[in-house]
Design an enzyme around this catalytic site. Structure first.
Site, PDB file in Angstrom:
ATOM      1  N   HIS A 272       0.880  -1.196   0.000  1.00 61.06           N
ATOM      2  CA  HIS A 272       0.000   0.000   0.000  1.00 61.06           C
ATOM      3  C   HIS A 272       0.909   1.235   0.000  1.00 61.06           C
ATOM      4  O   HIS A 272       1.749   1.380  -0.888  1.00 61.06           O
ATOM      5  CB  HIS A 272      -0.917  -0.107   1.223  1.00 61.06           C
ATOM      6  CG  HIS A 272      -2.019   0.905   1.294  1.00 61.06           C
ATOM      7  ND1 HIS A 272      -2.412   1.676   0.235  1.00 61.06           N
ATOM      8  CD2 HIS A 272      -2.838   1.269   2.336  1.00 61.06           C
ATOM      9  CE1 HIS A 272      -3.414   2.464   0.609  1.00 61.06           C
ATOM     10  NE2 HIS A 272      -3.681   2.240   1.880  1.00 61.06           N
ATOM     11  N   HIS A 311      -2.455  -2.157  -9.568  1.00 64.53           N
ATOM     12  CA  HIS A 311      -3.423  -1.529  -8.678  1.00 64.53           C
ATOM     13  C   HIS A 311      -4.692  -2.360  -8.676  1.00 64.53           C
ATOM     14  O   HIS A 311      -5.078  -2.911  -9.702  1.00 64.53           O
ATOM     15  CB  HIS A 311      -3.742  -0.105  -9.157  1.00 64.53           C
ATOM     16  CG  HIS A 311      -4.336   0.735  -8.091  1.00 64.53           C
ATOM     17  ND1 HIS A 311      -5.687   0.729  -7.818  1.00 64.53           N
ATOM     18  CD2 HIS A 311      -3.763   1.574  -7.200  1.00 64.53           C
ATOM     19  CE1 HIS A 311      -5.913   1.544  -6.811  1.00 64.53           C
ATOM     20  NE2 HIS A 311      -4.780   2.056  -6.404  1.00 64.53           N
ATOM     21  N   ASP A 367       2.802   5.566  -6.657  1.00 66.74           N
ATOM     22  CA  ASP A 367       4.053   5.449  -5.911  1.00 66.74           C
ATOM     23  C   ASP A 367       5.282   5.253  -6.781  1.00 66.74           C
ATOM     24  O   ASP A 367       6.398   5.244  -6.263  1.00 66.74           O
ATOM     25  CB  ASP A 367       3.952   4.276  -4.915  1.00 66.74           C
ATOM     26  CG  ASP A 367       3.070   4.631  -3.741  1.00 66.74           C
ATOM     27  OD1 ASP A 367       3.095   5.801  -3.336  1.00 66.74           O
ATOM     28  OD2 ASP A 367       2.352   3.747  -3.246  1.00 66.74           O
TER      29      ASP A 367
HETATM   30  N1  ACO Z   1       4.772  -6.875 -10.225  1.00 68.97           N
HETATM   31  C1  ACO Z   1       4.621  -8.089 -10.819  1.00 68.97           C
HETATM   32  N2  ACO Z   1       3.454  -8.731 -10.917  1.00 68.97           N
HETATM   33  C2  ACO Z   1       2.364  -8.158 -10.394  1.00 68.97           C
HETATM   34  C3  ACO Z   1       2.436  -6.891  -9.776  1.00 68.97           C
HETATM   35  C4  ACO Z   1       3.694  -6.246  -9.707  1.00 68.97           C
HETATM   36  N3  ACO Z   1       3.804  -5.055  -9.128  1.00 68.97           N
HETATM   37  N4  ACO Z   1       1.222  -6.546  -9.343  1.00 68.97           N
HETATM   38  C5  ACO Z   1       0.406  -7.546  -9.687  1.00 68.97           C
HETATM   39  N5  ACO Z   1       1.088  -8.522 -10.336  1.00 68.97           N
HETATM   40  C6  ACO Z   1       0.545  -9.745 -10.921  1.00 68.97           C
HETATM   41  C7  ACO Z   1       0.167 -10.783  -9.856  1.00 68.97           C
HETATM   42  O1  ACO Z   1       1.226 -11.653  -9.618  1.00 68.97           O
HETATM   43  C8  ACO Z   1      -1.007 -11.460 -10.517  1.00 68.97           C
HETATM   44  O2  ACO Z   1      -0.520 -12.349 -11.505  1.00 68.97           O
HETATM   45  P1  ACO Z   1      -1.283 -13.766 -11.761  1.00 68.97           P
HETATM   46  O3  ACO Z   1      -2.701 -13.389 -12.136  1.00 68.97           O
HETATM   47  O4  ACO Z   1      -0.529 -14.388 -12.873  1.00 68.97           O
HETATM   48  O5  ACO Z   1      -1.208 -14.506 -10.470  1.00 68.97           O
HETATM   49  C9  ACO Z   1      -1.729 -10.343 -11.260  1.00 68.97           C
HETATM   50  O6  ACO Z   1      -0.694  -9.379 -11.549  1.00 68.97           O
HETATM   51  C10 ACO Z   1      -2.853  -9.681 -10.470  1.00 68.97           C
HETATM   52  O7  ACO Z   1      -2.298  -9.192  -9.258  1.00 68.97           O
HETATM   53  P2  ACO Z   1      -3.001  -9.306  -7.840  1.00 68.97           P
HETATM   54  O8  ACO Z   1      -1.938  -9.462  -6.812  1.00 68.97           O
HETATM   55  O9  ACO Z   1      -4.101 -10.327  -7.884  1.00 68.97           O
HETATM   56  O10 ACO Z   1      -3.687  -7.874  -7.738  1.00 68.97           O
HETATM   57  P3  ACO Z   1      -4.195  -7.184  -6.420  1.00 68.97           P
HETATM   58  O11 ACO Z   1      -5.307  -6.291  -6.853  1.00 68.97           O
HETATM   59  O12 ACO Z   1      -4.490  -8.182  -5.360  1.00 68.97           O
HETATM   60  O13 ACO Z   1      -2.932  -6.332  -5.915  1.00 68.97           O
HETATM   61  C11 ACO Z   1      -1.364  -4.579  -5.678  1.00 68.97           C
HETATM   62  C12 ACO Z   1      -2.760  -4.977  -6.190  1.00 68.97           C
HETATM   63  C13 ACO Z   1      -1.234  -4.996  -4.216  1.00 68.97           C
HETATM   64  C14 ACO Z   1      -1.242  -3.079  -5.780  1.00 68.97           C
HETATM   65  C15 ACO Z   1      -0.301  -5.288  -6.546  1.00 68.97           C
HETATM   66  O14 ACO Z   1      -0.408  -4.859  -7.888  1.00 68.97           O
HETATM   67  C16 ACO Z   1       1.118  -5.030  -6.032  1.00 68.97           C
HETATM   68  O15 ACO Z   1       1.575  -5.741  -5.137  1.00 68.97           O
HETATM   69  N6  ACO Z   1       1.827  -3.976  -6.591  1.00 68.97           N
HETATM   70  C17 ACO Z   1       3.156  -3.641  -6.092  1.00 68.97           C
HETATM   71  C18 ACO Z   1       3.043  -2.838  -4.805  1.00 68.97           C
HETATM   72  C19 ACO Z   1       2.547  -1.431  -5.052  1.00 68.97           C
HETATM   73  O16 ACO Z   1       3.022  -0.722  -5.930  1.00 68.97           O
HETATM   74  N7  ACO Z   1       1.558  -1.034  -4.236  1.00 68.97           N
HETATM   75  C20 ACO Z   1       1.012   0.328  -4.282  1.00 68.97           C
HETATM   76  C21 ACO Z   1      -0.393   0.288  -4.776  1.00 68.97           C
HETATM   77  S1  ACO Z   1      -1.044   1.919  -4.902  1.00 68.97           S
HETATM   78  C22 ACO Z   1      -1.300   2.376  -3.294  1.00 68.97           C
HETATM   79  O17 ACO Z   1      -1.680   1.593  -2.451  1.00 68.97           O
HETATM   80  C23 ACO Z   1      -1.031   3.692  -2.951  1.00 68.97           C
END
Ligand code: ACO
Length: 428
Positions: A272, A311, A367
């Site tokens: 987050h 996201h 971010d």
């Molecule tokens: N890098 C690589 N792969 C990713 C990333 C990433 N940053 N984000 C998502 N994925 C992949 C997942 O592995 C998943 O792949 P799969 O379907 O083959 O298993 C797919 O994309 C969907 O991702 P989820 O984790 O199901 O998406 P969710 O909505 O649960 O998570 C989140 C969203 C937590 C933001 C995620 O994208 C992440 O961890 N990003 C990196 C951390 C980040 O930048 N967070 C800030 C978010 S904005 C904020 O809160 C201010």
């Protein structure tokens, strides 16, 4: 497009176990989870429930504060597009907008600023709380500690069902959070807190409290503007993890200080708000543009995450990330180009072209570039999420107030499907 506002818009469900059919009214593209309760369930006496780990498809409230269209990359506060607010407004007025529901007139804006100034006084002795806190403790842990400590000085905040009580303490939280945040920084660098300067803007005053050595400090207008826009962009983002935390804790009628401390804890996580710090650490670890292909290989193999990408709601470019990349250019002109920028730009270029990211709709989020700006302004990465919290306090308060005034809301209490053992006997 089907009109779901007509009275008879409904979803027909067929239960293959019993052969019965059920009609669930559709309103605003949703069905009420409680309407499932009329369907028989084998377990318990309650009827059927919906199963939704991580609330990926659950609407928990109606809200009039922030609109997001994740497919089109649209973000609006109270109906105003975020890019217009960033360009034409300022963070103090945006706080007013989020909390009061409309942009202030010049007179309302000035009165609000005066009220904020009057509330910008910390209770005596609060700095003593820091005596036992290590200087290198994580700044988000320190901010949470100070927030709980501030609540100790506000016994009147417990009347959370009273609108006037909420107004007073919301203003208090808005006005005092930047002071607490500045205290966190000054404690980290072992310097006393500088008194707030009411002649400055919200952002200018904050920068002065953080960076000034003495009264002669002059705020650079470009950095002041950048800070202001960054606060605005972080102001609210509907039911994200920390805001939902604020609402869940608030729903138990906890004080707003305790709820805000919980929201700060939720924001600190790297998935987050903590992502801005994690991005900087990731860029530093990659170290050079030449090392990017090896890092991307790790991401594809799921040995690493591309921090600052992806996201839950945006499935296109995060509109805040676009605005931030413009602000970054202005800050780098004053402060010099951040050495990690080349790595970030190349990561983005590759990610936007590669199937792994395209097929999962992974775009830069708020971010990805914010940390580069914060670092150029002089903040250290561990402190970045505190800056996020200062901006987000506006949204947390507005959402908490909306929750407390919403007669449909009750204490937040999800259910579970128990899959463990039962009926065991303790050896006698
Ligand atoms: N890098 C690589 N792969 C990713 C990333 C990433 N940053 N984000 C998502 N994925 C992949 C997942 O592995 C998943 O792949 P799969 O379907 O083959 O298993 C797919 O994309 C969907 O991702 P989820 O984790 O199901 O998406 P969710 O909505 O649960 O998570 C989140 C969203 C937590 C933001 C995620 O994208 C992440 O961890 N990003 C990196 C951390 C980040 O930048 N967070 C800030 C978010 S904005 C904020 O809160 C201010």
């Amino acid at each position: 497009m089907p009109n779901d506002t007509t009275q008879d818009a409904h979803l027909t469900l067929h239960d293959s176990r019993t052969g019965r059919e059920f009609e669930l009214p559709i309103v605003n593209d949703t069905v009420k989870a409680m309407d499932l309760r009329q369907i028989h369930a084998h377990l318990g006496d309650f009827g059927m429930m919906s199963y939704d780990p991580a609330f990926k498809n659950t609407v928990s409230c109606t809200s009039r504060i922030t609109f997001i269209d994740g497919g089109r990359g649209i973000l609006e506060y109270r109906g105003y597009p975020i890019d217009q607010l960033a360009e034409r407004s300022n963070f103090s007025d945006v706080c007013y907008l989020l909390f009061q529901g409309e942009l202030p007139t010049p007179r309302q804006s000035a009165a609000f600023k005066t009220q904020m100034t009057e509330a910008s006084v910390l209770p005596e002795g609060i700095e003593n709380v820091l005596a036992g806190v290590p200087r290198d403790a994580h700044p988000m842990a320190v901010l949470g500690t100070l927030m709980m400590a501030l609540g100790c000085h506000e016994p009147g905040a417990k009347d959370v069902r009273d609108g006037e009580c909420r107004r007073i303490h919301s203003l208090n939280l808005l006005a005092k959070t930047p002071l607490l945040a500045a205290m966190v920084w000054r404690h980290r660098i072992n310097k006393p807190l500088i008194a707030p300067d009411p002649s400055l803007s919200f952002a200018g005053n904050f920068l002065k409290m953080v960076f000034a050595e003495d009264e002669s400090y002059e705020v650079d207008p470009i950095l002041e503007r950048a800070m202001d826009v960054l606060f605005t962009l972080h102001g609210d983002h509907e039911q994200n993890c920390s805001t939902s935390t604020m609402r869940v804790v608030g729903s138990s009628e906890a004080t707003p200080y305790n709820s805000a401390a919980a929201a700060i804890a939720a924001l600190s996580g790297p998935l987050h708000g903590g992502a801005n710090e994690a991005v900087l650490r990731m860029l530093a670890e990659i170290g050079s543009v030449e090392a990017i292909p090896a890092f991307m290989e790790k991401v594809r193999n799921r040995e690493a995450k591309l921090m600052g990408f992806g996201h839950r709601v945006y499935k296109s470019y995060d509109p805040r990330a676009k605005i931030i990349s413009e602000i970054a250019k202005e800050v780098f002109e004053v402060r010099g180009r951040n050495a990690l920028l080349d790595i970030a730009v190349e990561l983005e270029r590759i990610a936007l072209e590669e199937d792994f990211f395209k097929s999962r709709n992974l775009y830069p989020n708020v971010d990805f570039y914010s940390g580069l700006i914060y670092q150029s302004m002089g903040f250290d990465p561990a402190y970045f999420t505190v800056l996020f919290a200062v901006g987000r306090m506006a949204g947390w308060i507005a959402q908490w107030d909306e929750l407390m005034a919403d007669s449909e809301q009750k204490i937040a209490r999800p259910r579970q499907v128990y899959v463990g053992e039962r009926g065991k006997t303790v050896p006698g």
